[in-house]
Design a protein around this motif. Structure first.
Motif, PDB file in Angstrom:
ATOM      1  N   GLU A  66       0.809  -1.217   0.000  1.00  0.00           N
ATOM      2  CA  GLU A  66       0.000   0.000   0.000  1.00  0.00           C
ATOM      3  C   GLU A  66       0.845   1.271   0.000  1.00  0.00           C
ATOM      4  N   GLN A  91       1.804   0.557  -6.372  1.00  0.00           N
ATOM      5  CA  GLN A  91       1.222   0.910  -5.076  1.00  0.00           C
ATOM      6  C   GLN A  91      -0.248   0.522  -5.090  1.00  0.00           C
ATOM      7  N   LEU A  92      -0.645  -0.359  -4.203  1.00  0.00           N
ATOM      8  CA  LEU A  92      -2.044  -0.774  -4.149  1.00  0.00           C
ATOM      9  C   LEU A  92      -2.920   0.387  -3.687  1.00  0.00           C
ATOM     10  N   GLU A  93      -3.973   0.650  -4.429  1.00  0.00           N
ATOM     11  CA  GLU A  93      -4.878   1.757  -4.103  1.00  0.00           C
ATOM     12  C   GLU A  93      -6.150   1.203  -3.457  1.00  0.00           C
ATOM     13  N   ARG A  94      -6.006   0.721  -2.223  1.00  0.00           N
ATOM     14  CA  ARG A  94      -7.148   0.098  -1.541  1.00  0.00           C
ATOM     15  C   ARG A  94      -8.312   1.069  -1.368  1.00  0.00           C
ATOM     16  N   VAL A 111      -8.238  -2.398  -7.170  1.00  0.00           N
ATOM     17  CA  VAL A 111      -7.193  -3.252  -6.611  1.00  0.00           C
ATOM     18  C   VAL A 111      -7.062  -4.539  -7.421  1.00  0.00           C
TER      19      VAL A 111
END
Length: 205
Positions: A19, A43-46, A53
């Motif tokens: 993240e 970059q994970l965009e939760r 995602v």
């Protein structure tokens, strides 16, 4: 034969959470040395929702191609699920790639020679009372059997429990992140044999 290992690293060159801003770097061991062969910002965009995602994870798996070893400070949620379903070997390490790449390669090659991945017996989960359980992670943390702490604990923590005592030599990074974030109500006790992590269910039911 060359082996590739993908590592998610932050700006400081050490592993970080997916993240956080960083990049996935593919390392390849050739002629006794580890070389960076490819890199991709990630970059994970939760906060953007599960659809975003899922699209990010799908794109990551496609980009990794034949590389099926993934390392990060912590791997959880949809990322863990999709990597596992795509037959990835998932590792969690803290530090710089040079600290652990050789170790991972040796463990992977040993597992490959055995040709029976993940054959280590799961530790026994002992029910000490109604809704109360105890399990030790020490054996799997000290071995190379392929079984991970996440594979042992996630089914237990997703079920109906009141209290879980986890005996370990160190707290797994993914579990520590769950605790720090407040998603788990816990306390730790240091013992002569390691660490006892006491997890309580936040809400009954």
């Amino acid at each position: 034969m060359a082996r590739d290992i993908a590592v998610f690293i932050g700006d400081n060159g050490t592993t970080t959470y997916p993240e956080e801003p960083g990049q996935v770097v593919i390392y390849r061991r050739q002629q006794g040395k580890w070389r960076q062969v490819s890199a991709m910002p990630f970059q994970l965009e939760r906060a953007s929702g599960i659809t975003v995602v899922r699209r990010q994870v799908t794109g990551l798996i496609q980009w990794l191609g034949h590389c099926h070893i993934f390392v990060a400070l912590s791997v959880s949620g949809l990322l863990y699920k999709e990597l596992e379903q795509a037959d990835f070997s998932i590792w969690e390490f803290s530090g710089r790639p040079t600290d652990f790449l050789e170790y991972i390669l040796v463990q992977e090659e040993m597992a490959s020679r055995r040709n029976e991945p993940n054959t280590q017996a799961a530790p026994a989960v002992i029910e000490t009372g109604p809704g109360c359980f105890q399990v030790s992670l020490k054996d799997i943390q000290q071995s190379s059997g392929g079984l991970t702490s996440k594979q042992v604990l996630q089914p237990l923590l997703a079920g109906n429990y009141y209290l879980v005592e986890v005996l370990c030599s160190h707290i797994p990074p993914w579990l520590e992140a769950e605790c720090i974030s407040g998603r788990l109500d816990y306390k730790t006790e240091r013992t002569t044999n390691g660490i006892k992590l006491i997890i309580r269910k936040q809400r009954c039911g």
